[in-house]
Design an enzyme around this catalytic site. Sequence first.
Site, PDB file in Angstrom:
ATOM      1  N   ASP A  27      26.462  54.448  61.009  1.00 47.58           N
ATOM      2  CA  ASP A  27      25.194  54.153  61.704  1.00 47.58           C
ATOM      3  C   ASP A  27      25.510  53.444  63.006  1.00 47.58           C
ATOM      4  OD1 ASP A  27      22.728  53.364  59.066  1.00 47.58           O
ATOM      5  OD2 ASP A  27      23.613  55.239  59.800  1.00 47.58           O
TER       6      ASP A  27
ATOM      7  N   GLU B 262      27.162  50.102  59.417  1.00 49.37           N
ATOM      8  CA  GLU B 262      26.228  50.096  60.555  1.00 49.37           C
ATOM      9  C   GLU B 262      26.687  49.026  61.544  1.00 49.37           C
ATOM     10  OE1 GLU B 262      21.934  50.437  60.230  1.00 49.37           O
ATOM     11  OE2 GLU B 262      21.717  48.772  61.628  1.00 49.37           O
TER      12      GLU B 262
ATOM     13  N   ASP C 142      21.184  54.865  64.056  1.00 44.30           N
ATOM     14  CA  ASP C 142      20.146  54.207  63.258  1.00 44.30           C
ATOM     15  C   ASP C 142      19.584  53.077  64.105  1.00 44.30           C
ATOM     16  OD1 ASP C 142      19.914  52.554  60.008  1.00 44.30           O
ATOM     17  OD2 ASP C 142      18.433  53.287  61.420  1.00 44.30           O
TER      18      ASP C 142
ATOM     19  N   ASP D 111      18.137  41.883  62.717  1.00 48.90           N
ATOM     20  CA  ASP D 111      18.636  43.257  62.876  1.00 48.90           C
ATOM     21  C   ASP D 111      17.891  43.948  64.017  1.00 48.90           C
ATOM     22  OD1 ASP D 111      18.727  46.130  60.615  1.00 48.90           O
ATOM     23  OD2 ASP D 111      19.776  45.691  62.484  1.00 48.90           O
TER      24      ASP D 111
ATOM     25  N   ASP E  37       9.958  59.113  54.331  1.00 50.02           N
ATOM     26  CA  ASP E  37       9.745  59.438  55.753  1.00 50.02           C
ATOM     27  C   ASP E  37       9.142  60.841  55.829  1.00 50.02           C
ATOM     28  OD1 ASP E  37      11.103  57.086  56.418  1.00 50.02           O
ATOM     29  OD2 ASP E  37      13.023  58.133  56.600  1.00 50.02           O
TER      30      ASP E  37
ATOM     31  N   ASP F 179      18.793  46.647  65.906  1.00 52.12           N
ATOM     32  CA  ASP F 179      18.828  48.122  65.970  1.00 52.12           C
ATOM     33  C   ASP F 179      18.613  48.630  67.400  1.00 52.12           C
ATOM     34  OD1 ASP F 179      17.211  48.626  62.715  1.00 52.12           O
ATOM     35  OD2 ASP F 179      19.312  48.282  63.254  1.00 52.12           O
TER      36      ASP F 179
ATOM     37  N   LYS G 228      24.554  45.206  54.471  1.00 51.85           N
ATOM     38  CA  LYS G 228      23.828  44.357  55.428  1.00 51.85           C
ATOM     39  C   LYS G 228      23.796  42.959  54.832  1.00 51.85           C
ATOM     40  CE  LYS G 228      19.520  44.072  58.119  1.00 51.85           C
ATOM     41  NZ  LYS G 228      18.160  44.636  58.297  1.00 51.85           N
TER      42      LYS G 228
ATOM     43  N   GLU H  13      25.723  51.458  52.308  1.00 47.56           N
ATOM     44  CA  GLU H  13      25.517  50.749  53.576  1.00 47.56           C
ATOM     45  C   GLU H  13      25.241  49.270  53.333  1.00 47.56           C
ATOM     46  OE1 GLU H  13      22.689  52.465  56.241  1.00 47.56           O
ATOM     47  OE2 GLU H  13      22.380  50.586  57.302  1.00 47.56           O
TER      48      GLU H  13
ATOM     49  N   HIS I 257      24.753  45.735  61.472  1.00 46.86           N
ATOM     50  CA  HIS I 257      24.862  44.960  60.230  1.00 46.86           C
ATOM     51  C   HIS I 257      26.188  44.208  60.152  1.00 46.86           C
ATOM     52  CE1 HIS I 257      21.770  47.835  58.222  1.00 46.86           C
ATOM     53  NE2 HIS I 257      21.315  47.248  59.308  1.00 46.86           N
TER      54      HIS I 257
ATOM     55  N   HIS J  13      14.643  59.297  54.855  1.00 47.45           N
ATOM     56  CA  HIS J  13      14.385  58.714  53.543  1.00 47.45           C
ATOM     57  C   HIS J  13      13.359  59.642  52.895  1.00 47.45           C
ATOM     58  CE1 HIS J  13      15.290  55.156  56.058  1.00 47.45           C
ATOM     59  NE2 HIS J  13      15.806  54.647  54.978  1.00 47.45           N
TER      60      HIS J  13
ATOM     61  N   MET K  33      22.366  64.398  56.261  1.00 47.60           N
ATOM     62  CA  MET K  33      22.287  63.208  55.406  1.00 47.60           C
ATOM     63  C   MET K  33      20.870  62.992  54.920  1.00 47.60           C
ATOM     64  SD  MET K  33      21.191  59.738  55.558  1.00 47.60           S
ATOM     65  CE  MET K  33      21.467  58.784  57.036  1.00 47.60           C
TER      66      MET K  33
HETATM   67  C1  DIG Z   1      18.901  50.305  57.625  1.00 45.99           C
HETATM   68  O1  DIG Z   1      19.846  50.199  58.627  1.00 45.99           O
HETATM   69  C2  DIG Z   1      19.168  51.472  56.729  1.00 45.99           C
HETATM   70  C3  DIG Z   1      17.942  52.270  56.526  1.00 45.99           C
HETATM   71  O2  DIG Z   1      17.453  52.578  57.792  1.00 45.99           O
HETATM   72  C4  DIG Z   1      18.459  53.484  55.863  1.00 45.99           C
HETATM   73  O3  DIG Z   1      18.330  53.351  54.490  1.00 45.99           O
HETATM   74  C5  DIG Z   1      19.912  53.540  56.228  1.00 45.99           C
HETATM   75  C6  DIG Z   1      20.229  54.922  56.705  1.00 45.99           C
HETATM   76  O4  DIG Z   1      21.143  54.942  57.703  1.00 45.99           O
HETATM   77  N1  DIG Z   1      20.083  52.467  57.206  1.00 45.99           N
HETATM   78 MN    MN Z   2      21.399  51.797  58.861  1.00 45.59          MN
HETATM   79 MN    MN Z   3      19.900  48.070  60.988  1.00 43.18          MN
END
Ligand code: DIG
Ligand code: MN
Ligand code: MN
Length: 385
Positions: free
Chosen positions: A247, A219, A289, A257, A59, A259, A185, A183, A222, A56, A90
């Site tokens: 992701d 993802e 991710d 979430d 980051d 992860d 969620k 993406e 998600h 990001h 990316m």
């Molecule tokens: C959350 O799963 C999102 C953030 O981490 C980011 O914006 C995106 C990138 O893969 N996934």
């Molecule tokens: Mn993600």
């Molecule tokens: Mn996530």
Amino acid sequence: MADSFKPRPEDKFTFGLWTVGNRGRDPFGEAVRPTISPVDIVALLAECGAWGVNFHDNDLVPIDATASERDKIVKDFRAALKKHGLVVPMATVNLFYDPVFRDGALTSNDCRVRAYALQKTMRAMDLGAEFGAKIFVMWGGREGTESDACRRPDDAIKRLREAINSLCEYSISQKYGYKFALEAKPNEPRGAIYFPTTGAYLGFIPTLDHPEMVGVNPEVAHEQMPGLNVLHSVAQAWEAGKLFHIDLNDQETGKYDQDFRFGSVNPKAAFFLVKFLEDVGYSGPRHFDAHAYRTEDYEGVKDFARGCMRTYLILKQKAKEWNANPEIKATLKEIASCNGGPKLPEKLTSAKLADIEFDRVHLAQKKLPYERLDQLTMDVLFGVR
Ligand code: DIG
Ligand code: MN
Ligand code: MN
């Protein structure tokens, strides 16, 4: 660990700076790991065998960095990438952390916040382009509501469409060549997030001015949070030519979430996902991710990163074994056979269909050995066949 599951650049494994740089903070506890710099993260990922790193905007460059601080950060990061041979496939933008986005960014009720979010995204695109990124992920973590009294959801949809249309125009004008990957969620951090699933975005993309520039970044966690089958979401995106990024991680259904490390919760679901990606020849980055457990120190973070890639490679090998297994091949052939007729014509026009006699009772008796097929799958996964 056995060398046959050692990651290589051609595996295209990537991690975000925010993943292995995650300090273990959660809603109920302080950070447990010290901050490590982007330069040190590049070294850590290189040591683990990753091909690339994503970020990001913030980051890499803090939101309040001066121009000269930005330039030094970019210079040091570029040197680290060169030293360790990592690429940046990316980039993405943080439109969710700063309080200014507390009621959304591109869908905010405040037109000034929407404009600021658009500007911030354009600058994030500039930053990503400096490192050669060609995929721009957009996760609308704050684009949502706790109460639907705050705005009509179709107004939010219109605002997001306007923003993405502008960003496509910006990429064209700057000749960045970006492909945007949206993406989804369903919730968290907002009570309900607009476009909760990959399918929702697939329905939205055709309404854009440049739909060919926009795809999705499904993802795993998600899709699994609301109990969806992530393979079906990914397959729909692929079939529509819209799987621009992915992701990878893992998740227990119905929970926040998590992860988790790829494949660490649902190895069978992860197997079918890896098998699909490899069978269809998906050529994009395999982006993890995810982040290490809060219990871990940075040696544990490396275990996490190595585990993501190792599990992917083990499941890739299992997919080859599954595809080559004689009993599985024979079972698939049996399932696909249409013995006992009726033989259908190649081109089944409605006129021809009207003349065909179907023996419904006979059709209902066709053998479907899915128990055997699934146990053969488990045998392959357990390594006993
Ligand atoms: C959350 O799963 C999102 C953030 O981490 C980011 O914006 C995106 C990138 O893969 N996934
Ligand atoms: Mn993600
Ligand atoms: Mn996530």
